[in-house]
Design an enzyme around this catalytic site. Structure first.
Site, PDB file in Angstrom:
ATOM      1  N   GLN A 114       0.852  -1.192   0.000  1.00 19.72           N
ATOM      2  CA  GLN A 114       0.000   0.000   0.000  1.00 19.72           C
ATOM      3  C   GLN A 114       0.886   1.239   0.000  1.00 19.72           C
ATOM      4  OE1 GLN A 114      -2.313   1.467   3.447  1.00 19.72           O
ATOM      5  NE2 GLN A 114      -4.095   1.360   2.104  1.00 19.72           N
ATOM      6  N   HIS A 173      -3.207   4.437  -1.534  1.00 21.27           N
ATOM      7  CA  HIS A 173      -4.072   4.745  -0.390  1.00 21.27           C
ATOM      8  C   HIS A 173      -4.826   6.042  -0.677  1.00 21.27           C
ATOM      9  CE1 HIS A 173      -5.767   4.737   3.473  1.00 21.27           C
ATOM     10  NE2 HIS A 173      -4.710   4.546   4.235  1.00 21.27           N
ATOM     11  N   GLY A 174      -6.099   5.892  -0.996  1.00 23.62           N
ATOM     12  CA  GLY A 174      -6.920   7.081  -1.267  1.00 23.62           C
ATOM     13  C   GLY A 174      -7.984   7.275  -0.210  1.00 23.62           C
ATOM     14  N   ALA A 175      -7.797   6.651   0.958  1.00 22.74           N
ATOM     15  CA  ALA A 175      -8.855   6.652   1.984  1.00 22.74           C
ATOM     16  C   ALA A 175      -8.366   7.264   3.298  1.00 22.74           C
ATOM     17  CB  ALA A 175      -9.321   5.213   2.218  1.00 22.74           C
ATOM     18  N   TYR A 206      -5.736  10.487   4.578  1.00 23.54           N
ATOM     19  CA  TYR A 206      -4.355  10.745   4.177  1.00 23.54           C
ATOM     20  C   TYR A 206      -4.367  11.714   2.983  1.00 23.54           C
ATOM     21  CZ  TYR A 206      -3.130   7.347   7.624  1.00 23.54           C
ATOM     22  OH  TYR A 206      -2.992   6.729   8.839  1.00 23.54           O
TER      23      TYR A 206
HETATM   24  C1  FMN Z   1      -3.961  -1.217  13.813  1.00 25.44           C
HETATM   25  C2  FMN Z   1      -4.576  -0.779  12.510  1.00 25.44           C
HETATM   26  C3  FMN Z   1      -3.755  -0.324  11.487  1.00 25.44           C
HETATM   27  C4  FMN Z   1      -4.327   0.059  10.263  1.00 25.44           C
HETATM   28  N1  FMN Z   1      -3.507   0.466   9.257  1.00 25.44           N
HETATM   29  C5  FMN Z   1      -4.041   0.767   8.041  1.00 25.44           C
HETATM   30  C6  FMN Z   1      -3.198   1.094   6.939  1.00 25.44           C
HETATM   31  O1  FMN Z   1      -1.970   1.071   7.038  1.00 25.44           O
HETATM   32  N2  FMN Z   1      -3.805   1.411   5.770  1.00 25.44           N
HETATM   33  C7  FMN Z   1      -5.164   1.386   5.615  1.00 25.44           C
HETATM   34  O2  FMN Z   1      -5.666   1.649   4.519  1.00 25.44           O
HETATM   35  N3  FMN Z   1      -5.974   1.057   6.634  1.00 25.44           N
HETATM   36  C8  FMN Z   1      -5.448   0.743   7.821  1.00 25.44           C
HETATM   37  N4  FMN Z   1      -6.274   0.363   8.838  1.00 25.44           N
HETATM   38  C9  FMN Z   1      -7.709   0.202   8.574  1.00 25.44           C
HETATM   39  C10 FMN Z   1      -7.991  -1.233   8.164  1.00 25.44           C
HETATM   40  O3  FMN Z   1      -7.317  -1.607   6.973  1.00 25.44           O
HETATM   41  C11 FMN Z   1      -9.499  -1.481   7.921  1.00 25.44           C
HETATM   42  O4  FMN Z   1      -9.914  -0.645   6.851  1.00 25.44           O
HETATM   43  C12 FMN Z   1     -10.335  -1.200   9.164  1.00 25.44           C
HETATM   44  O5  FMN Z   1      -9.673  -1.624  10.338  1.00 25.44           O
HETATM   45  C13 FMN Z   1     -11.673  -1.934   9.095  1.00 25.44           C
HETATM   46  O6  FMN Z   1     -11.477  -3.324   8.936  1.00 25.44           O
HETATM   47  P1  FMN Z   1     -11.601  -4.375  10.150  1.00 25.44           P
HETATM   48  O7  FMN Z   1     -12.962  -4.172  10.766  1.00 25.44           O
HETATM   49  O8  FMN Z   1     -11.472  -5.716   9.484  1.00 25.44           O
HETATM   50  O9  FMN Z   1     -10.527  -4.098  11.133  1.00 25.44           O
HETATM   51  C14 FMN Z   1      -5.729  -0.008  10.081  1.00 25.44           C
HETATM   52  C15 FMN Z   1      -6.540  -0.442  11.133  1.00 25.44           C
HETATM   53  C16 FMN Z   1      -5.981  -0.826  12.330  1.00 25.44           C
HETATM   54  C17 FMN Z   1      -6.885  -1.319  13.434  1.00 25.44           C
END
Ligand code: FMN
Length: 360
Positions: free
Chosen positions: A100, A164-166, A169
């Site tokens: 990513q 990463h467009g979400a 950021y």
């Molecule tokens: C500890 C942690 C780190 C994360 N790091 C990223 C990241 O680096 N990039 C990203 O797009 N989303 C990141 N997220 C968001 C997750 O990818 C995901 O979109 C979000 O947690 C919802 O999914 P889940 O319910 O399966 O956890 C992170 C979430 C957590 C909890």
């Protein structure tokens, strides 16, 4: 629709063993300069042992000088060697891995010498820095940095990249009217607000070739009361991304200061799960490219329902794999109880992303 969770598919140009993806998860396990460590490699090979169809790394910085945190970087060629060790280790275990690519923008910690950019210099309480409005010249540099980062990813052996467009950021903020108040061709209409991302995409394509998988993760809504990216606009943006040639879109939502975090707490019942599903279903109907849906999945029955009853091609999970890297082994063995993750969000830790229940 006849789709099964555990079947081999081609997901946006990548052959994967099943329709479950590990969503990007910032690891905080690189060294203080962003280089790959043995600990990081071990974390990924443990995930490979868990039979996950596709791994997406945590956000990896393409722009030099933005942070000194222990997230991974890919901002110059010196990073390629360590990243190659990581992809080799994953491929030896028959895993697939996408990196990513991020520009942290104003959501950055760690480097007091860095003045963060944002589309219009609008601040954010999450950052201790006051961002500065990015100039057109600087935009050109960021666009090149994404292309260069993606080429390094290709050289390092990644199976593809995800832009990463979400989640607030740098690119996400261009999509968000609250942060993007520009009057030039990068602000205003959604067609203008996606422009920087499309330019970065084109730069990636020109450097990595037609066959290299390029994904994007985007918000379907920021869930802000005022000035956020709306679903109406994100639906248009998704169409523009697909038209441009992105190979897959991962659907997420929310920013840190909005009404809903991307990682919502307290996912207790099956009704709480798959919290972006309604939006994902619409986008998947709109578009021909594969849609990956993230947000709150914990139960195999919910995943099966989404896969078999919608056009969504794959689902992705983050927190359940922090708690149980081998969750899918358990499910495949017939122990189909839902993930043990309690969505407490205490996995964020400066000493490395880990589940509090797994800390020694
Ligand atoms: C500890 C942690 C780190 C994360 N790091 C990223 C990241 O680096 N990039 C990203 O797009 N989303 C990141 N997220 C968001 C997750 O990818 C995901 O979109 C979000 O947690 C919802 O999914 P889940 O319910 O399966 O956890 C992170 C979430 C957590 C909890």
């Amino acid at each position: 629709m006849g789709k099964k969770v555990f079947e081999k598919i081609n997901l946006g140009g990548i052959e994967v063993n099943n329709r479950i993806v590990r969503s990007a998860t910032g690891e905080l396990m690189a060294d203080s300069n962003g280089y790959v460590t043995d600990r990081l490699i071990k974390m990924y090979t443990d995930l490979c042992d868990g039979d996950i169809g596709l791994l997406i790394t945590g956000l990896t910085e393409v722009v030099e000088g933005t942070l000194t945190y222990t997230l991974m970087k890919i901002s110059d060629d010196s990073y390629i060697e360590g990243l190659k060790r990581l992809t080799d280790a994953v491929h030896e275990k028959n895993g697939k891995i996408v990196v990513q690519l991020v520009h942290h923008g104003a959501q950055v910690k760690g480097n007091p010498d860095y003045t963060p950019y944002s589309p219009s210099g609008v601040g954010d309480e999450e950052s201790s820095f006051k961002p500065k409005e990015i100039t057109k010249e600087e935009i050109k540099k960021v666009v090149e940095d994404f292309g260069d980062g993606a080429l390094r990813a290709k050289k390092a052996g990644f199976d593809g990249v995800q832009i990463h467009g979400a989640h607030g950021y740098f690119f996400s903020r261009f999509l968000t009217p609250y942060y993007n108040r520009r009057n030039d061709e990068y602000g205003g209409s959604i067609e203008n607000r996606v422009r920087i991302i499309l330019e970065a995409y084109e730069n990636v394509r020109s450097k990595c070739g037609e066959d290299f998988p390029v994904f994007i993760k985007m918000n379907i809504s920021d869930f802000l009361e005022k000035g956020g990216l709306t679903f109406e606009d994100s639906r248009k943006a998704a169409k523009l991304f697909a038209q441009a040639g992105f190979d897959s879109i991962e659907i997420s939502g929310g920013i840190r200061r909005g009404d809903h975090l991307p990682m919502r707490p307290k996912i207790k019942t099956v009704e709480d799960e798959a919290y972006h599903r309604d939006y994902g279903e619409i986008i998947a109907k709109d578009l021909d490219i594969p849609i990956i849906l993230v947000g709150g999945f914990k139960s195999l029955e919910v995943i099966e329902d989404v896969i078999s009853n919608t056009d969504i091609e794959a689902v992705s999970m983050c927190r359940p794999f922090i708690r149980e890297p081998r969750l899918l082994n358990r499910w495949l063995d017939g122990q189909t109880e839902k993930s043990k993750c309690i969505s407490c969000n205490q996995c964020f830790s400066p000493t490395g992303t880990t589940c509090i229940f797994n800390r020694k």
